[in-house]
Design a protein around this motif. Structure first.
Motif, short mmCIF file in Angstrom:
data_model
loop_
_atom_site.label_atom_id
_atom_site.label_comp_id
_atom_site.label_asym_id
_atom_site.label_seq_id
_atom_site.Cartn_x
_atom_site.Cartn_y
_atom_site.Cartn_z
N THR A 304 0.83 -1.21 0.00
CA THR A 304 0.00 0.00 0.00
C THR A 304 0.86 1.26 0.00
N LEU A 311 -5.01 2.53 -6.13
CA LEU A 311 -5.47 1.18 -6.43
C LEU A 311 -4.96 0.70 -7.79
N TYR A 315 -2.69 -2.52 -8.32
CA TYR A 315 -3.18 -3.58 -9.20
C TYR A 315 -2.14 -3.92 -10.28
N ILE A 318 0.80 -5.82 -8.78
CA ILE A 318 0.45 -7.21 -8.47
C ILE A 318 0.40 -8.06 -9.74
N VAL A 342 -3.22 -9.83 -0.55
CA VAL A 342 -4.12 -9.06 -1.40
C VAL A 342 -5.35 -8.60 -0.61
N ALA A 346 -6.49 -4.68 0.13
CA ALA A 346 -7.84 -4.16 -0.13
C ALA A 346 -8.45 -3.57 1.14
N PRO A 353 -11.80 -6.40 -2.83
CA PRO A 353 -10.56 -7.03 -3.28
C PRO A 353 -10.64 -7.73 -4.63
N LEU A 356 -8.04 -7.09 -7.37
CA LEU A 356 -6.71 -7.56 -6.98
C LEU A 356 -6.64 -9.09 -7.01
N TYR A 357 -7.72 -9.76 -6.58
CA TYR A 357 -7.77 -11.22 -6.65
C TYR A 357 -7.59 -11.69 -8.10
N TRP A 417 -9.44 -4.59 -15.06
CA TRP A 417 -9.47 -3.27 -14.45
C TRP A 417 -10.75 -2.51 -14.82
N GLY A 421 -12.15 -2.51 -11.46
CA GLY A 421 -11.30 -1.51 -10.82
C GLY A 421 -11.85 -0.10 -10.88
#
Length: 422
Positions: A304, A311, A315, A318, A342, A346, A353, A356-357, A417, A421
């Motif tokens: 973070t 975000l 993302y 990751i 993850v 979040a 999340p 990100l998952y 995304w 996202g």
């Protein structure tokens, strides 16, 4: 916390250095976490996901019966009969490998379809190396498409409480299945470009004869029941695992009756990859231990901080970090470790999340296609070629693996995304 970090790091180093002993390393590390008190004994059941373990074991057993029935070989033969030349044969076989691997283990998919490509290459006196590589990378791609497509998908489903249907529609939006399929279409175009000069006509061989259709019915029943179970919101935690295991046991009993021998019952059970099951069992405890010691929260906080609370940036990190890392290490322990990280990221950002998952799953699944050792399916394909006297260099593999991976991951990265996202 420092001892937990050191033990976790040592566990990973040993698993990377001694791959044949990975389950033992994970179990010993898990035992140390429990005995030392870093993983409270009373909380063990909170971290061991038996639903995931049962799903993996049950699906593997049923798939073993399907392979023994030769149904996938018949389907491959039918496909080859309907293509006009080598270029289309390679692309269609690769796409078929992807479809099969959405429901069957990637390695098993390569073992089934590679011999067909080899036979075709021998008839036409072609180099089989690019053909087998294409089949291997395609099978890796589709592992993230469904809940039962790959161990990493099962891990995500178990951790996030996602059902079979959630991989198609989640939170009212088209889910990761469509991100994977978008990547599959783009990567198929890449394969058409790579093999554009392979225009020799294809001669189909003799069709494989399937003598037993029951295993295929059982596999289809597994998928159908998983879909039906998804319709019930308050189902028991072990529902999916029980479905997969029960149908596998039904298949084992049927196999014993059909063969009139108790060996028929044990044959699919013996085909379960117990090393993977034990590895995950140990990793669940190890990850639980570092979670209890605050390591996961600390790593989530670091992500973070590096992402500046943005975000999209997190993302992106990751996804592409997962691609690079999974090109060199097994994605199963990586995903098992990163899922709670993850979730922590979040939580720190106060966001859902899901993006990100899915970014983690897509990056970790596709990253294995960058290198010859990045995925078990790649290693299997190269091993098949080696037995036939063909050596595969890193350059041979990467000429297909790199453009294929980029063509698959970039559209998936954008799709996920835009869907979850924004």
């Amino acid at each position: 916390m420092l001892f937990a970090i050191a033990l976790f790091a040592l566990t990973y180093i040993l698993m990377l250095s001694f791959q044949k002993w990975r389950p033992l390393v994970a179990l010993v590390s898990a035992a140390i976490f429990v005995v030392s008190g870093m993983m409270p004994f009373g909380k063990l059941m909170d971290y061991i996901d038996f639903n995931v373990l049962l799903m993996i074991a049950g699906t593997m057993g049923t798939v073993a019966l399907v392979i023994e029935s030769k149904m996938p070989f018949l389907l491959s033969d039918i496909i080859v009969e309907r293509v006009s030349n080598v270029k289309w044969a390679i692309v269609v076989l690769s796409l078929f490998a992807g479809i099969v691997s959405a429901f069957i283990d990637n390695v098993a998919t390569v073992l089934m379809i590679a011999p067909i490509a080899l036979a075709m290459a021998k008839r036409l006196k072609l180099n089989p190396v690019p053909m087998i590589i294409s089949i291997a990378v395609s099978s890796n791609l589709q592992g993230a498409a469904t809940l039962v497509g790959d161990t990493t998908s099962i891990l995500l489903g178990g951790y996030a409480g996602m059902s079979f249907n959630d991989f198609f529609v989640y939170l009212g939006k088209p889910s990761i299945f469509f991100a994977v399929e978008l990547g599959a279409v783009i990567s198929a175009i890449i394969l058409l470009i790579i093999f554009r000069k392979e225009t020799a006509p294809v001669e189909a061989g003799k069709r494989t004869v399937v003598e037993d259709y029951v295993p295929s019915v059982l596999l289809l029943a597994t998928v159908v029941l998983l879909i039906v179970a998804s319709l019930f919101p308050n189902r028991p935690d072990l529902t999916n695992g029980i479905i997969c295991t029960a149908l596998m046991l039904m298949g084992a009993v049927y196999n014993a009756i059909r063969k009139k021998s108790i060996k028929g019952f044990w044959s699919p059970i013996k085909e379960i990859d117990y090393q993977t099951v034990l590895l995950l069992f140990g990793l669940f405890i190890v990850v639980g231990g570092i979670t209890e010691m605050g390591v996961v929260d600390a790593v989530a906080g670091l992500f973070t901080k590096v992402g500046g609370g943005n975000l999209f940036l997190i993302y992106t990190i990751i996804v592409w970090a997962s691609v690079i890392i999974s090109a060199f290490i097994d994605n199963i322990p990586y995903v098992a470790t990163m899922l709670p990280v993850v979730q922590g990221i979040a939580a720190a950002l106060g966001v859902d999340p899901t993006v990100l998952y899915f970014g983690l799953l897509s990056g970790a699944t596709l990253g294995g296609n960058l290198t010859p050792v990045g995925a078990s399916a790649n290693i299997t394909g190269i091993g098949i070629l080696r037995k036939e006297g063909w050596l595969v260099s890193n350059g041979d593999f990467m000429r297909i693996g790199i453009p294929f991976t980029l063509a698959a991951i970039i559209p998936a990265y954008i799709y996920i995304w835009i869907s979850y996202g924004i």
